[in-house]
Design an enzyme around this catalytic site. Structure first.
Site, PDB file in Angstrom:
ATOM      1  N   CYS A   2      -9.580  14.744  59.152  1.00 25.60           N
ATOM      2  CA  CYS A   2      -9.885  16.165  59.245  1.00 25.60           C
ATOM      3  C   CYS A   2     -11.310  16.288  59.767  1.00 25.60           C
ATOM      4  O   CYS A   2     -12.055  15.313  59.752  1.00 25.60           O
ATOM      5  CB  CYS A   2      -9.787  16.819  57.886  1.00 25.60           C
ATOM      6  SG  CYS A   2      -8.168  16.625  57.130  1.00 25.60           S
ATOM      7  N   ARG A  27      -9.666  15.848  65.539  1.00 20.99           N
ATOM      8  CA  ARG A  27      -9.482  15.124  64.287  1.00 20.99           C
ATOM      9  C   ARG A  27      -8.270  15.631  63.492  1.00 20.99           C
ATOM     10  O   ARG A  27      -7.930  15.080  62.447  1.00 20.99           O
ATOM     11  CB  ARG A  27     -10.734  15.252  63.418  1.00 20.99           C
ATOM     12  CG  ARG A  27     -11.970  14.726  64.088  1.00 20.99           C
ATOM     13  CD  ARG A  27     -13.171  14.906  63.220  1.00 20.99           C
ATOM     14  NE  ARG A  27     -13.066  14.090  62.031  1.00 20.99           N
ATOM     15  CZ  ARG A  27     -13.458  12.820  61.952  1.00 20.99           C
ATOM     16  NH1 ARG A  27     -14.004  12.234  62.996  1.00 20.99           N
ATOM     17  NH2 ARG A  27     -13.322  12.149  60.845  1.00 20.99           N
ATOM     18  N   TRP A  89      -5.642  17.673  59.278  1.00 20.69           N
ATOM     19  CA  TRP A  89      -4.440  16.875  59.535  1.00 20.69           C
ATOM     20  C   TRP A  89      -3.810  16.646  58.181  1.00 20.69           C
ATOM     21  O   TRP A  89      -4.401  15.993  57.310  1.00 20.69           O
ATOM     22  CB  TRP A  89      -4.808  15.553  60.209  1.00 20.69           C
ATOM     23  CG  TRP A  89      -3.616  14.761  60.646  1.00 20.69           C
ATOM     24  CD1 TRP A  89      -2.867  14.940  61.769  1.00 20.69           C
ATOM     25  CD2 TRP A  89      -3.026  13.643  59.954  1.00 20.69           C
ATOM     26  NE1 TRP A  89      -1.855  14.021  61.822  1.00 20.69           N
ATOM     27  CE2 TRP A  89      -1.923  13.209  60.718  1.00 20.69           C
ATOM     28  CE3 TRP A  89      -3.313  12.985  58.771  1.00 20.69           C
ATOM     29  CZ2 TRP A  89      -1.121  12.135  60.344  1.00 20.69           C
ATOM     30  CZ3 TRP A  89      -2.504  11.907  58.399  1.00 20.69           C
ATOM     31  CH2 TRP A  89      -1.426  11.491  59.183  1.00 20.69           C
ATOM     32  N   ASN A 115     -12.429  15.902  53.929  1.00 20.49           N
ATOM     33  CA  ASN A 115     -11.781  14.957  54.843  1.00 20.49           C
ATOM     34  C   ASN A 115     -11.548  13.682  54.069  1.00 20.49           C
ATOM     35  O   ASN A 115     -12.487  13.147  53.481  1.00 20.49           O
ATOM     36  CB  ASN A 115     -12.709  14.688  56.034  1.00 20.49           C
ATOM     37  CG  ASN A 115     -12.245  13.517  56.882  1.00 20.49           C
ATOM     38  OD1 ASN A 115     -11.053  13.227  56.949  1.00 20.49           O
ATOM     39  ND2 ASN A 115     -13.194  12.853  57.534  1.00 20.49           N
ATOM     40  N   GLY A 116     -10.313  13.178  54.076  1.00 22.14           N
ATOM     41  CA  GLY A 116     -10.037  11.924  53.386  1.00 22.14           C
ATOM     42  C   GLY A 116      -8.968  12.090  52.336  1.00 22.14           C
ATOM     43  O   GLY A 116      -8.163  13.018  52.391  1.00 22.14           O
ATOM     44  N   GLU A 500       2.321  -0.518  75.268  1.00 18.78           N
ATOM     45  CA  GLU A 500       1.391   0.614  75.397  1.00 18.78           C
ATOM     46  C   GLU A 500       2.053   1.772  76.158  1.00 18.78           C
ATOM     47  O   GLU A 500       1.893   2.935  75.799  1.00 18.78           O
ATOM     48  CB  GLU A 500       0.106   0.139  76.106  1.00 18.78           C
ATOM     49  CG  GLU A 500      -0.894   1.212  76.484  1.00 18.78           C
ATOM     50  CD  GLU A 500      -1.440   2.028  75.303  1.00 18.78           C
ATOM     51  OE1 GLU A 500      -1.192   1.671  74.147  1.00 18.78           O
ATOM     52  OE2 GLU A 500      -2.087   3.055  75.560  1.00 18.78           O
ATOM     53  N   LYS A 504       2.625   5.504  74.758  1.00 13.15           N
ATOM     54  CA  LYS A 504       2.077   6.677  75.453  1.00 13.15           C
ATOM     55  C   LYS A 504       3.175   7.702  75.717  1.00 13.15           C
ATOM     56  O   LYS A 504       2.992   8.896  75.532  1.00 13.15           O
ATOM     57  CB  LYS A 504       1.476   6.184  76.772  1.00 13.15           C
ATOM     58  CG  LYS A 504       0.171   6.701  77.223  1.00 13.15           C
ATOM     59  CD  LYS A 504      -1.092   6.364  76.555  1.00 13.15           C
ATOM     60  CE  LYS A 504      -1.165   6.320  75.083  1.00 13.15           C
ATOM     61  NZ  LYS A 504      -2.307   5.608  74.548  1.00 13.15           N
ATOM     62  N   GLU A 507       4.146   9.441  72.393  1.00 11.62           N
ATOM     63  CA  GLU A 507       3.134  10.382  71.865  1.00 11.62           C
ATOM     64  C   GLU A 507       3.070  11.641  72.707  1.00 11.62           C
ATOM     65  O   GLU A 507       2.917  12.733  72.183  1.00 11.62           O
ATOM     66  CB  GLU A 507       1.712   9.833  71.942  1.00 11.62           C
ATOM     67  CG  GLU A 507       1.414   8.526  71.412  1.00 11.62           C
ATOM     68  CD  GLU A 507      -0.094   8.260  71.386  1.00 11.62           C
ATOM     69  OE1 GLU A 507      -0.721   8.613  70.398  1.00 11.62           O
ATOM     70  OE2 GLU A 507      -0.623   7.673  72.341  1.00 11.62           O
ATOM     71  N   HIS A 523      18.763 -10.398  73.950  1.00  9.17           N
ATOM     72  CA  HIS A 523      19.040 -10.756  72.559  1.00  9.17           C
ATOM     73  C   HIS A 523      19.381  -9.531  71.706  1.00  9.17           C
ATOM     74  O   HIS A 523      19.358  -9.599  70.485  1.00  9.17           O
ATOM     75  CB  HIS A 523      17.840 -11.500  71.964  1.00  9.17           C
ATOM     76  CG  HIS A 523      17.571 -12.802  72.655  1.00  9.17           C
ATOM     77  ND1 HIS A 523      18.412 -13.890  72.539  1.00  9.17           N
ATOM     78  CD2 HIS A 523      16.597 -13.167  73.522  1.00  9.17           C
ATOM     79  CE1 HIS A 523      17.948 -14.880  73.277  1.00  9.17           C
ATOM     80  NE2 HIS A 523      16.851 -14.476  73.897  1.00  9.17           N
ATOM     81  N   LYS A 622      -6.663  12.214  66.202  1.00  8.93           N
ATOM     82  CA  LYS A 622      -7.373  11.189  66.969  1.00  8.93           C
ATOM     83  C   LYS A 622      -7.827  10.024  66.107  1.00  8.93           C
ATOM     84  O   LYS A 622      -7.809   8.881  66.550  1.00  8.93           O
ATOM     85  CB  LYS A 622      -8.571  11.852  67.657  1.00  8.93           C
ATOM     86  CG  LYS A 622      -9.323  10.957  68.611  1.00  8.93           C
ATOM     87  CD  LYS A 622      -8.595  10.795  69.914  1.00  8.93           C
ATOM     88  CE  LYS A 622      -9.285   9.875  70.884  1.00  8.93           C
ATOM     89  NZ  LYS A 622      -8.316   9.335  71.851  1.00  8.93           N
TER      90      LYS A 622
HETATM   91  C1  AGP Z   1      -3.373   5.998  70.868  1.00  6.66           C
HETATM   92  O1  AGP Z   1      -2.890   6.746  71.926  1.00  6.66           O
HETATM   93  C2  AGP Z   1      -3.025   6.520  69.553  1.00  6.66           C
HETATM   94  N1  AGP Z   1      -3.390   7.868  69.378  1.00  6.66           N
HETATM   95  C3  AGP Z   1      -3.245   5.609  68.358  1.00  6.66           C
HETATM   96  O2  AGP Z   1      -2.259   4.627  68.438  1.00  6.66           O
HETATM   97  C4  AGP Z   1      -4.597   4.917  68.178  1.00  6.66           C
HETATM   98  O3  AGP Z   1      -4.797   3.978  69.186  1.00  6.66           O
HETATM   99  C5  AGP Z   1      -4.637   4.229  66.802  1.00  6.66           C
HETATM  100  O4  AGP Z   1      -4.491   5.189  65.795  1.00  6.66           O
HETATM  101  C6  AGP Z   1      -5.901   3.442  66.572  1.00  6.66           C
HETATM  102  O5  AGP Z   1      -7.026   4.262  66.626  1.00  6.66           O
HETATM  103  P1  AGP Z   1      -8.480   3.668  66.681  1.00  6.66           P
HETATM  104  O6  AGP Z   1      -8.615   2.930  67.967  1.00  6.66           O
HETATM  105  O7  AGP Z   1      -9.396   4.837  66.582  1.00  6.66           O
HETATM  106  O8  AGP Z   1      -8.606   2.721  65.522  1.00  6.66           O
END
Ligand code: AGP
Length: 627
Positions: A2, A27, A89, A115-116, A500, A504, A507, A523, A622
């Site tokens: 947050c 955040r 969040w 936050n937390g 990756e 992407k 997400e 497999h 994020k």
């Molecule tokens: C990446 O597109 C994601 N949003 C997510 O997987 C991110 O890479 C992951 O949460 C790790 O975050 P960080 O690099 O801040 O530790």
């Protein structure tokens, strides 16, 4: 995950809080809210959804005027304005108006943003219920504010009530607190969640990151774990948990007028993908000014004696950073011959740590705040391993843990929730580190290292060339926008790129996608293929080419629409692929810098076409500060 903002000074309060929240929205964006002193009372305004929803509510309540963003009835110039704000969040309780922060105590005399995670919240809540407290929300934050209220009644002292409450609350958290009876003070607490104070002239700020504060001022103080700040307009007092006064160091950051400038791009994501050549180029200028000289890592205090005895490397990370770590594994093993393992930080927490004092642990996190990564790294450090941290944030918990073994990936602020330029920056740092270790321990053929360095120095211009093809990629990929499933395949160093790319696409577009080592398809996963499941093969000349080609033929024979990422001039791919996303010719060992780019665009353009919220996809944030 947050975001917290706070302000005390003579500016109009609501525009300042909104500007801060806009910077912090990355955040979390499930809900937003503010608390300000208004007359004798604390006024809390909050709304589910994004910041724009809160702005609408503020306008309806005549607290914010239309276009000029100025206040309605509040915070007239000349008066001390004091307020806190939050962007959430959701962790405890669904995203809703009621669960949005700030939270009040039952008497509406204290407002808290948080936050937390409060780990013992259920226990504290039960004990407060027994004392007659009633709870209006499902959040752990309401427990914090009610506990402070209870302790305030017990001690009749604001500071004592905070000290006492913080000593009773377990977890990792940052707090911003307002008391109705003290209209010219903000209280802040930090425990394993970031919090920074910005110092102005006759005004002070509070925020979850220094980038937000740097919008307003250039002098900052970082709160450390278990520290409490009492912030007024002209003065700040710092305390430890025993209530002892602390002296804190003031740091200077570069004043940044508008960190949220999109530089003409429609989305931050597009801007950030387009910055990738510059990001890699800046890192290479620092670490690899010439291919004829050894890599410069002057600030990394790893001795040659230690490097020569490393028995294994363990990379810990999550999400995209984990994928960068997987690329790093290939590079370390290829250049240094040191066995390298990569683990999801969250899984490492449940595993038996097989580390010795000769082990090197690398933790990668763009935010430097990811709870899983921090916990895993702490576990590894406790086993005696040497830890190197790679992060994009100098003022982060990961950077603190790394101390003198810290590598900053210098990608600049990444606003879009999906990581792109920080991925390339992390890879660049990992290549540099691998070459540095190889050069120090003399494990690789110097000619080979020189060649790799020469090729790496060309990467920024090859990225630039790839970026010029984005409109072409757009035309090529949109025909696949309505396919419900995608499969990405690659081998060797491009297997992590398949992972990756799938991450992407998921997400950004919410389309289901999986990444596989191409040899694994037969497999089991091949069973999912039919005419509606495009297979995207990452196929570049080198050791893996023939096998990826063979695996692509197998997929083609199941009628899957076939897409390739292949280099210019490769005619062979034309025989089986329906769509070919071309990249400039490149050596396999450094190809991930280019192969990922058309796939970033594939996800971006499909998501945009489907009308997705590209920069703030649903359910994400994020930085993920919960385990
Ligand atoms: C990446 O597109 C994601 N949003 C997510 O997987 C991110 O890479 C992951 O949460 C790790 O975050 P960080 O690099 O801040 O530790």
């Amino acid at each position: 995950m947050c975001g917290i903002i706070g302000y005390i000074g003579n500016k109009e309060i609501i525009p300042v809080l909104l500007k801060g929240l806009r910077c912090l929205e990355y955040r979390g964006y499930d809900s937003t809210g503010i608390a300000i002193h208004k007359g004798e009372n604390l006024n809390v305004v909050k709304s589910v959804g994004k910041l724009s929803n809160l702005e609408e509510v503020l306008k309806k309540e005549h607290l914010l005027n239309g276009a000029n963003g100025k206040n309605g009835k509040n915070g007239k110039s000349g008066h001390v304005s004091c307020g806190i704000g939050h962007t959430r969040w959701a962790t405890h309780g669904e995203p809703s108006d009621i669960n949005a922060h700030p939270h009040f105590d039952s008497d509406e005399k204290i407002a808290v943003v948080h936050n937390g995670i409060i780990r013992n919240y259920q226990e504290v809540r039960d004990s407060l219920i027994q004392k007659g407290y009633k709870f209006a929300t499902e959040t752990d934050t309401e427990v914090v504010v009610q506990l402070i209220s209870y302790n305030f009644k017990e001690t009749n002292s604001i500071l004592k009530s905070i000290f006492k409450s913080v000593n009773e609350l377990e977890g990792s958290y940052a707090l911003g607190i307002l008391f109705k009876q003290e209209p010219d003070k903000i209280y802040a607490v930090r425990r394993e969640a970031p919090l920074v104070i910005g110092i102005g002239s006759g005004e002070n700020y509070l925020a979850s990151d220094s980038a937000t504060v740097s919008q307003f001022v250039e002098k900052i103080i970082r709160l450390e774990d278990n520290e409490i700040a009492e912030i007024s307009k002209e003065n700040i007092n710092f305390y430890n948990l025993k209530g002892e006064i602390l002296k804190k160091e003031i740091q200077t950051v570069t004043r940044s007028k508008d960190i949220l400038d999109k530089r003409g791009f429609k989305h931050y994501l597009a801007k950030e993908i387009n910055e990738q050549a510059e990001v890699v180029s800046n890192l290479l200028k620092d670490f690899l000014p010439s291919h004829e000289k050894p890599i410069q890592f002057n600030h990394l205090k790893l001795t040659p004696d230690f490097l020569k005895t490393i028995d294994r490397i363990l990379i810990l990370a999550c999400g995209t950073a984990y994928h960068a770590g997987l690329v790093g594994k290939y590079v370390f093993e290829n250049l240094t011959s040191i066995p390298t393992e990569v683990q999801f930080a969250s899984e490492y927490l449940n595993s038996k740590p097989l580390l010795t004092e000769k082990s090197l642990v690398i933790g990668i996190s763009q935010s430097g705040e990811t709870a899983d990564t921090l916990a895993a790294v702490k576990k590894a450090i406790s086993k005696g391993a040497t830890f190197v941290g790679i992060t994009n944030k100098q003022d982060s918990a990961l950077a603190d843990l790394a101390k003198e073994h810290l590598l900053i990936s210098k990608a600049g602020l990444e606003v879009s929730v999906a990581a792109t330029k920080t991925f390339l920056a992390q890879m660049t740092v990992l290549y540099m580190l691998a070459i540095y270790i190889a050069e120090t321990i003399d494990s690789s053929n110097p000619k080979k290292l020189s060649l790799v360095k020469q090729e790496l120095r060309l990467i920024p211009q090859l990225i630039d060339q790839t970026l010029t093809r984005q409109e072409h990629y757009q035309k090529q990929v949109l025909q696949y926008a309505n396919n419900p499933d995608f499969v990405f395949i690659g081998r060797g160093i491009n297997y992590p790129i398949a992972l990756e790319a799938a991450l992407k696409l998921k997400e950004l577009s919410y389309i289901h996608a999986s990444g596989y080592a191409s040899g694994e398809m037969k497999h089991g996963p091949i069973a999912v293929l039919d005419t509606k499941v495009p297979v995207v093969s990452i196929i570049v000349p080198g050791e893996t080419y023939d096998r990826v080609f063979q695996n692509s033929l197998e997929a083609k024979s199941r009628q899957a629409p076939m897409i390739a990422v292949a280099v210019d001039g490769d005619k062979k791919v034309e025989s089986i692929f329906d769509t070919i996303l071309r990249i400039p010719p490149i050596t396999e060992l450094i190809s991930p810098f280019l192969t990922v780019i058309p796939l970033q665009f594939l996800s971006y353009y499909i998501a945009e076409h489907l009308g997705r919220d590209v920069d703030q996809p649903r359910n994400l944030a994020k930085s993920v500060t919960v385990e």
